[in-house]
Enzyme design. Structure first.
Site, PDB file in Angstrom:
ATOM      1  N   GLU A  16       1.249 -15.307  -5.738  1.00 21.73           N
ATOM      2  CA  GLU A  16      -0.017 -15.181  -4.992  1.00 21.73           C
ATOM      3  C   GLU A  16       0.062 -15.950  -3.671  1.00 21.73           C
ATOM      4  O   GLU A  16      -0.448 -15.496  -2.644  1.00 21.73           O
ATOM      5  CB  GLU A  16      -1.195 -15.713  -5.830  1.00 21.73           C
ATOM      6  CG  GLU A  16      -1.430 -14.994  -7.145  1.00 21.73           C
ATOM      7  CD  GLU A  16      -2.030 -13.603  -7.008  1.00 21.73           C
ATOM      8  OE1 GLU A  16      -2.240 -13.129  -5.880  1.00 21.73           O
ATOM      9  OE2 GLU A  16      -2.268 -12.984  -8.057  1.00 21.73           O
TER      10      GLU A  16
ATOM     11  N   GLU B  80      -6.943  -0.962  -4.462  1.00 23.26           N
ATOM     12  CA  GLU B  80      -5.832  -0.008  -4.641  1.00 23.26           C
ATOM     13  C   GLU B  80      -6.201   1.448  -4.349  1.00 23.26           C
ATOM     14  O   GLU B  80      -5.417   2.188  -3.740  1.00 23.26           O
ATOM     15  CB  GLU B  80      -5.251  -0.118  -6.057  1.00 23.26           C
ATOM     16  CG  GLU B  80      -4.516  -1.428  -6.325  1.00 23.26           C
ATOM     17  CD  GLU B  80      -5.434  -2.620  -6.558  1.00 23.26           C
ATOM     18  OE1 GLU B  80      -6.633  -2.398  -6.857  1.00 23.26           O
ATOM     19  OE2 GLU B  80      -4.978  -3.771  -6.447  1.00 23.26           O
TER      20      GLU B  80
ATOM     21  N   THR C  26       1.973  -6.150  -0.412  1.00 19.52           N
ATOM     22  CA  THR C  26       1.074  -5.821  -1.517  1.00 19.52           C
ATOM     23  C   THR C  26      -0.299  -6.466  -1.366  1.00 19.52           C
ATOM     24  O   THR C  26      -1.207  -6.188  -2.145  1.00 19.52           O
ATOM     25  CB  THR C  26       1.734  -6.168  -2.876  1.00 19.52           C
ATOM     26  OG1 THR C  26       0.976  -5.583  -3.922  1.00 19.52           O
ATOM     27  CG2 THR C  26       1.841  -7.675  -3.065  1.00 19.52           C
TER      28      THR C  26
HETATM   29  C1  DMJ Z   1      -3.916  -8.225  -4.663  1.00 14.88           C
HETATM   30  O1  DMJ Z   1      -3.766  -9.584  -4.664  1.00 14.88           O
HETATM   31  C2  DMJ Z   1      -2.604  -7.532  -4.511  1.00 14.88           C
HETATM   32  O2  DMJ Z   1      -2.820  -6.217  -4.127  1.00 14.88           O
HETATM   33  C3  DMJ Z   1      -1.782  -7.585  -5.762  1.00 14.88           C
HETATM   34  O3  DMJ Z   1      -0.580  -6.878  -5.666  1.00 14.88           O
HETATM   35  C4  DMJ Z   1      -2.576  -7.028  -6.913  1.00 14.88           C
HETATM   36  N1  DMJ Z   1      -3.859  -7.646  -7.041  1.00 14.88           N
HETATM   37  C5  DMJ Z   1      -4.682  -7.825  -5.870  1.00 14.88           C
HETATM   38  C6  DMJ Z   1      -5.669  -6.740  -5.569  1.00 14.88           C
HETATM   39  O4  DMJ Z   1      -6.204  -6.074  -6.606  1.00 14.88           O
END
Ligand code: DMJ
Length: 703
Positions: A217, A555, A643
């Protein structure tokens, strides 16, 4: 456009998914320090008063957020009461001296905004859609969220919009919200707010806390946020341009210096026997710490989604070590020789071996797959082994995880909780909805389909991938349509046949022309009638009470953005607009205090929680903004998005930056050939003898 779920939804019998994701270990939390500047100070006091009356509040425990006890020691409560008295006294004095009154007009303006700024929600709108105007609506929602955070919780890692206060995750704070949101501020050209954020980063942000933080994170949000800020501020100087700062340096130097400092501290996480990073790292000592739970194993997605960030930093600094530690993780994982490119969701940092057999593309699995194709694109397609791994995984997904709903033939990307040869669970975390967009990105490399089709590499596989992306996108959109608020639950189950219909079965049906041509070549039935609560298609969506929360996740919007850019079909923008309106309708907080997560998205009025996720600003609103922006804004072919929605450039590998590993040689079934039975090939790289497994699936699809 939103409805109550029919009450006759069948109860799903599998065991409840535990809140396995609340594992952030930030001991000795606290540090609610009041901010020192006048404006925030006044509101900081307000937040302290709120805090006094909010004992026992609980916040959600899940993957992306820290877990902590809701019980606070009594002594703390008493100290707070005392503090409350002092605070009231100070407030009175400030009122007397006029300091507080100076802020009155600002507050009045904001609370007015909270109630009237969404009047456009009622407009059915003109025939011609004004996407620029819609983009502005998104910007307004962002400004409202940011300004509320600035007012009530500036500098804090968490923002609680209902109680109007904030909280640090570790002492001194991590810049969680400010750094995560910074590049969205830049994209939206919010110059004075960028200036304020940059000042805070320059004067108040330190990464020397003697605390364990989550390796993944911290990398995707903080390192990613700083790197993206560097990229945007240097490559697009007209976006939120800043004047020279006090030291005469342009702001961008700050971001890369902070990024390198943070990365050096994170490097300790990779110092395990295998090279797989530990789940956590102490930023002060740079010592990796294995997970408290899960037998000490790291989440596979977390261990294997740090490459875009470390590789871009290597490119910027010319320091190959960042590159090498990051790519080694993928080698160690690949050396496990997982079947059909699909892997279990835990991996031991000590041995590099997997733990258990649970395979899914939801939590703990998701971004491993995402980063395969994105690593291939990041280095301008110069590292084909990542494409190879992606293609293998895609073939495995088609073979083992794709199934269809009973009534509507919706495509479901399910899970294999007990291994690939045991039962399929028809469950999709909302997290899986990054896949439609990522599959489309993999098919065209980011080009619009019409352009990509001109390329010599375009073929049946790419056609099939785009079709799969469209179908999965529709399934994810349906998750929003299926609830009372029009906002998706965290987890959805689906009604499927027993035994499940798999892709090969569907391919046979298609050959028999059972579904062909039903929807321009797609296979599922329409989600119609859209406004009938007892419509058949709704029975394919099963939402359990334990799963009906909505955490402002990005997402689906992320995928809509890719699908719009890649297919050019405006339908995806329209779906996005409906979702945006639902967020505004059901998650806005009174007094213009921003937007919040929901405890229940499947009831009216929605049940609110008191937490704004940092990815609401970093991802969800950014993807809405990009979805409604012109196609030329941030061309997909030039960038790669991590991500956490932080934007990096694609680049060429040069000098010391090169692929430093090779895949082990595999046989026709994809199994690793043991060293002593290895058949030497001319190149000896172990990759050229293996059959393209995607071809096998393609043949099956064609019947
Ligand atoms: C974000 O921190 C990132 O997209 C991670 O890959 C998955 N969870 C959250 C969003 O839902």
């Amino acid at each position: 456009m939103s409805f109550q779920l029919p009450h006759n939804v069948p109860a799903f019998t599998s065991s409840q998914r535990p809140y396995e994701d609340g594992y952030w270990r930030a001991a000795n939390r606290g540090g609610h320090g009041l901010q020192q500047n006048g404006h925030t100070y006044a509101n900081g006091i307000g937040s302290k008063i709120n805090d006094l009356f909010s004992d026992g509040k609980e916040l959600p425990l899940y993957k992306d957020k820290p877990s902590y006890s809701s019980r606070r020691p009594r002594g703390l409560l008493q100290r707070k009461r005392f503090l409350g008295g002092v605070v009231l006294l100070v407030l009175l004095m400030m009122w007397w001296t006029g300091i507080l009154r100076a802020h009155k007009s600002i507050r009045a303006e904001v609370s007015k905004k909270g109630s009237v700024m969404w009047s456009w929600l009622g407009n059915s709108g003109a025939n011609e859609v004004d996407w620029d105007a819609r983009r502005e609506r998104v910007k307004e929602a962002f400004i409202l969220s940011w300004d509320a955070y600035e007012r009530y919780a500036w500098g804090m890692d968490e923002y609680h919009p209902i109680s109007k206060n904030g909280r640090h995750m570790v002492e001194g704070g991590m810049g969680w919200i400010i750094v995560d949101a910074l590049d969205t501020l830049m994209l939206m050209n919010l110059t004075s707010r960028v200036q304020h954020a940059r000042e805070w980063i320059s004067t108040s942000l330190h990464y020397s806390q003697n605390h364990e933080v989550n390796t993944f994170e911290t990398t995707i949000r903080m390192l990613g946020g700083l790197l993206s800020a560097h990229y945007l501020s240097t490559t697009f100087p007209s976006l939120a341009p800043l004047a020279d700062d006090d030291t005469g340096k342009r702001g961008e130097d700050l971001y890369i210096e902070k990024a390198a400092d943070l990365a050096d501290r994170l490097l300790g996480a990779f110092e395990s026997d295998s090279g797989i990073p530990y789940a956590s790292v102490n930023l002060n000592t740079s010592r990796g710490v294995q997970s408290n739970g899960d037998g000490g194993a790291s989440s596979t997605a977390e261990a294997a989604s740090l490459q875009l960030e470390f590789k871009y930093l290597a490119k910027l600094t010319g320091e190959p070590n960042y590159w090498q530690v990051a790519e080694k993780v993928i080698k160690v994982i690949d050396d496990n020789g997982m079947e059909d490119g699909l892997l279990p969701i835990y991996v031991y940092a000590t041995t590099g071996n997997f733990r258990g057999e649970n395979v899914r593309l939801g939590s703990r699995g998701d971004s491993y797959y995402e980063y395969l194709i994105k690593q291939y694109l990041q280095t301008s397609k110069a590292e084909p082994l990542y494409l190879d791994m992606w293609n293998e995984a895609m073939a495995g997904i088609r073979k083992h995880l794709i199934t269809y709903t009973t009534r509507t033939q919706l495509t479901v990307l399910g899970e294999r909780p007990n291994g690939l040869h045991r039962e399929l669970s028809p469950k999709m975390d909302h997290l899986v909805c990054f896949m439609p967009g990522t599959i489309a990105l993999g098919a065209t490399g980011g080009l619009p389909v019409l352009e990509a089709k001109k390329s010599s590499t375009w073929g049946k596989k790419q056609e099939e991938d785009v079709l799969l992306a469209k179908e999965l996108m529709k399934t994810c959109w349906g998750m929003y349509l299926a609830t009372a608020t029009g906002l998706a639950p965290e987890i959805t189950f689906f009604a499927i046949d027993d035994p499940p219909k798999m892709m090969t079965d569907m391919a046979k049906d298609r050959v028999k022309k059972k579904f062909a041509g039903a929807q321009g070549g797609t296979i599922s039935k329409p989600l119609l009638p859209i406004d009938d609560p007892s419509a058949e298609w709704r029975k394919d969506y099963i939402i359990k009470p334990s799963d009906h929360h909505n955490l402002q996740r990005p997402e689906t919007v992320e995928s809509l953005f890719y699908m719009w850019r890649i297919t050019g079909d405006e339908m995806y923008r329209r779906w996005g607009w409906e979702i945006f309106k639902s967020f505004v309708r059901h998650t806005a907080v009174d007094d213009g205090a921003g937007f919040t997560s929901l405890g229940n998205a499947n009831t009216l009025p929605a049940e609110k929680r008191d937490n704004m996720e940092s990815f609401w600003l970093a991802e969800t609103l950014k993807y809405f903004y990009l979805l409604f922006s012109p196609q030329e804004f941030m061309p997909l072919e030039d960038i790669i998005i991590n991500t956490e929605a932080h934007i990096f450039p694609r680049f060429e590998m040069k000098g010391a930056l090169k692929t430093g590993w090779k895949r082990k040689q595999r046989d026709q079934d994809g199994k690793i050939i043991p060293e002593d039975k290895m058949e030497r090939t001319e190149k000896g790289d172990g990759n050229d003898k293996r059959e393209d497994k995607t071809k096998v699936v393609r043949v099956e699809l064609q019947g």
